[in-house]
Design a protein around this motif. Structure first.
Motif, PDB file in Angstrom:
ATOM      1  N   ILE A 103      36.325  29.453  45.942  1.00 21.13           N
ATOM      2  CA  ILE A 103      37.686  29.976  46.062  1.00 21.13           C
ATOM      3  C   ILE A 103      37.600  31.476  46.293  1.00 21.13           C
ATOM      4  CG2 ILE A 103      39.903  30.231  44.905  1.00 21.13           C
ATOM      5  CD1 ILE A 103      39.156  27.750  43.254  1.00 21.13           C
ATOM      6  N   MET A 109      39.524  35.130  47.561  1.00 14.86           N
ATOM      7  CA  MET A 109      40.789  35.840  47.735  1.00 14.86           C
ATOM      8  C   MET A 109      40.708  36.741  48.964  1.00 14.86           C
ATOM      9  SD  MET A 109      42.619  34.648  45.307  1.00 14.86           S
ATOM     10  CE  MET A 109      44.046  35.699  45.590  1.00 14.86           C
ATOM     11  N   LEU A 116      44.511  32.605  49.847  1.00 11.19           N
ATOM     12  CA  LEU A 116      43.511  31.865  49.089  1.00 11.19           C
ATOM     13  C   LEU A 116      42.743  30.986  50.068  1.00 11.19           C
ATOM     14  CD1 LEU A 116      42.928  31.723  45.987  1.00 11.19           C
ATOM     15  CD2 LEU A 116      44.174  29.557  45.994  1.00 11.19           C
ATOM     16  N   LEU A 166      48.194  29.646  40.266  1.00 16.09           N
ATOM     17  CA  LEU A 166      47.008  29.412  41.087  1.00 16.09           C
ATOM     18  C   LEU A 166      46.380  28.041  40.841  1.00 16.09           C
ATOM     19  CD1 LEU A 166      45.123  32.840  41.253  1.00 16.09           C
ATOM     20  CD2 LEU A 166      46.410  31.673  43.043  1.00 16.09           C
TER      21      LEU A 166
END
Length: 672
Positions: A202, A204, A214, A246
């Protein structure tokens, strides 16, 4: 068209059509022929035959001049005078007449029969296919959608294929979305047929407009034992997406791909992300994995982000000294006279280096390290330079030079380790343990410094490292144990250096952890053999429609019969001698070859070694900033942006030229 005789003798008409620029009119006996100047093909040249058949021939003639055919199309379509015609645009219009030299001698061949005419059916122009090819090109190379409206592109395409009809941005966007949907279906089928599990990273992202994104990527080792990475989602986070939401965004993506029950590890950028986020994801995923605890869903933080972060801590602490060094180098390079004077002093001070002083690029911390390394070598020259040039005002004290020397030594280790991490685009997980352990050992040593400047800096770095180590040390050790060159020996070696008298307890934690994970895989393997697992998955089924009240009995049977069974894969693997270290060792090849010998352990090794221990791309390894999306992508709507980014990744993985398969090998480790 059939060639026919010209009835009667009439006064030759003036050849006014542009078609006749490409044909020579020849009369033989009573028959008039039109001979193509490009391919020498003979067609009827009779005035009664018209020019339509000649124009059609030019459309198919492979030897024609492309831009002249556009004139025929323009005439055929009878465009209005006030319409801008790309057909008449050319970059060498003035030379056109001179380029067409009509042949003076025409060599006639035997007349072609109807059956002997060459067919061009296989090369028939297809507008729909060309439109999709254009969309794929835009996706693959990351071109902006506005490319189709650029005049230069239109001229280029018209000269290549005048029949191509241009489309607006919106039509190209629709074509791109169609390609995305088809490729997504293929990706979905492929991922859900995998026998191994999926590791999820994951990342950013941001943009110049302060938007947040994301990026979710699947990492896995395929049936050919090749490490793969595929972008699954690129989600745009609006202002309502707080950190609390999230987990829901991530779980929604997992459900969309139906891989929440196949998840093995979750890798995030750094340790600053709230632990509650990962815990909520792990709890949701564990609902579909009753045989595996939340402890066995590995929670990983990016090693490259850790190295970047502690390197930045070191440079922040030394910021004033670094600025003085920049000003010193800038002054030395301010003029040729000053440079020559400094070089003379460096020779007198017996500076033994061939390196040249240079200014760093602050957003790349490796360049700052190289600048410091070079400046430290010129330390004696700078110390003497202040006595020979009163204008030089950025003098460093001896203490500041000592600090710069120490920090440069710290950064050197971090640069070397980052180079190892970024040597391969997709490195396997086994390479990280020894590198991270080296950082651990050095941080312990640096914290022992009595210097009032260095000690606080080292303690800050160590606190950040300890948070990472508490989360990731077990996963790092598991991957190292599954390297046949090291097994448990590498863990024993490093833990004795790190923990000293308590090393045995820590080593036992690793041993117990790998046994626990292996037992979970053994149970899953038993369930697969009994046919109660999902097809294409190493995990047991959790479907309510096929509820099995004796699943607990399977676990009990496995645990109580272990002592009576043969030696397990894991015991056999650990008891056998380690594999000799060499420079061209390929760990995935080794496990592929030894899969029949260790059927269950190899299944576990496939998932562990495919775990992404770092989420930072090699090109960003030394960057001090984050991942920033370019303006052409950030200006798109969220659905189109996700479609272009994901499909580009999938298409590039199919193209060996653009994204060659990485070499999954680790350099030999020199352990003293």
């Amino acid at each position: 068209m059939e060639i026919s005789n010209d009835p009667g003798t009439k006064k030759p008409k003036r050849l006014t059509s542009v078609v006749w620029n490409h044909f020579e009119r020849v009369r033989k006996a009573d028959i008039c022929y039109a001979v193509c100047v490009h391919c020498n093909k003979r067609l009827s040249g009779s005035s009664n035959s018209g020019t339509t058949h000649l124009r059609n021939h030019l459309m198919r003639c492979l030897k024609r001049s492309n831009f002249d055919v556009s004139q025929l199309l323009a005439a055929k379509r009878r465009k209005k005078d006030n319409t801008i015609s790309l057909a008449n645009i050319s970059f060498d219009e003035g030379q056109r007449k001179e380029e067409y030299i009509k042949p003076t001698i025409i060599k006639f061949e035997q007349e072609h029969k109807k059956d002997d005419i060459i067919s061009f059916g296989s090369s028939k122009f297809d507008q729909e296919r060309s439109q999709l090819d254009l969309a794929r090109m835009i996706i693959l190379h990351g071109y902006p959608l506005s490319l189709v409206e650029q005049v230069g592109f239109k001229v280029f395409v018209k000269n290549l294929q005048p029949l191509f009809e241009f489309m607006p941005n919106s039509a190209v966007e629709i074509s791109c979305i169609d390609i995305y949907r088809r490729e997504k279906e293929k990706m979905y089928d492929m991922i859900n047929k995998l026998h191994g599990r999926i590791n999820l990273s994951i990342e950013m992202w941001s943009s110049a407009e302060n938007s947040s994104y994301l990026c979710l990527s699947a990492h896995y080792i395929d049936e050919e034992w090749t490490l793969q990475k595929k972008i699954l989602n690129f989600v745009t986070l609006d202002s309502l997406h707080t950190e609390d939401l999230l987990p829901e965004v991530i779980i929604k993506c997992l459900n969309e791909w139906d891989i929440d029950g196949k998840l093995f590890a979750l890798t995030l950028d750094d340790c600053s992300i709230d632990d509650d986020i990962t815990l909520r994801i792990k709890e949701r995923v564990s609902e579909k994995r009753p045989f595996l605890s939340t402890r066995q869903l590995l929670d990983i933080r990016s090693a490259a982000h850790l190295i970047n972060s502690i390197a930045q801590d070191a440079m922040d602490a030394l910021q004033e000294v670094i600025q003085k060094i920049r000003e010193s180098i800038r002054y030395v390079r301010s003029s040729q006279l000053v440079q020559e004077k400094f070089n003379e002093i460096a020779q007198h001070a017996t500076v033994n280096t061939q390196k040249v002083l240079f200014l760093d690029f602050p957003v790349q911390w490796k360049s700052t390290y190289l600048m410091l390394e070079t400046a430290v070598e010129y330390r004696s020259a700078f110390s003497l330079f202040q006595d020979h040039d009163p204008s030089y005002s950025s003098t460093l004290t001896d203490e500041e030079w000592e600090w710069a020397t120490s920090v440069t030594g710290y950064l050197k280790l971090l640069v070397e380790i980052t180079n190892v991490f970024s040597a391969n685009k997709f490195p396997t997980a086994n390479i990280y343990f020894p590198e991270i352990c080296d950082v651990h050992i050095q941080l312990i040593d640096w914290c022992r410094s009595s210097d009032s400047f260095l000690s606080p800096m080292a303690l800050k770095m160590k606190a950040k490292f300890d948070k990472y180590w508490s989360k990731c040390s077990l996963a790092l050790a598991l991957a190292a144990v599954l390297d046949p060159r090291f097994k448990m020996k590498l863990v024993e070696y490093y833990y004795s250096l790190i923990y000293g008298s308590t090393a045995l307890e820590r080593i036992k934690e690793v041993s117990d952890g790998i046994k626990e994970l292996f037992n979970a895989y053994s149970i899953c393997s038993t369930m697969i053999d009994q046919g109660s697992a999902l097809p294409g998955s190493s995990l047991p089924s959790t479907s309510c429609s096929s509820r099995d009240r004796l699943k607990g009995f399977d676990r009990f049977l496995h645990e109580t019969s272990q002592s009576q069974s043969m030696t397990s894969d894991l015991d056999k693997y650990l008891e056998e001698p380690i594999f000799p270290r060499n420079s061209d060792f390929n760990i995935l090849n080794w496990w592929k070859v030894h899969m029949p010998r260790y059927p269950i352990l190899s299944m576990m090794a496939r998932d562990v070694l495919g775990t992404p221990m770092s989420t930072l791309a090699p090109e960003l390894a030394f960057g001090t900033g984050g991942r920033v999306l370019d303006s052409s992508r950030s200006s798109l709507n969220p659905d189109t942006r996700e479609a272009l980014i994901c499909t580009q990744d999938w298409l590039r993985n199919e193209s060996g030229d653009l994204n060659p398969s990485p070499i999954h090998s680790a350099l030999p480790l020199l352990i003293e």
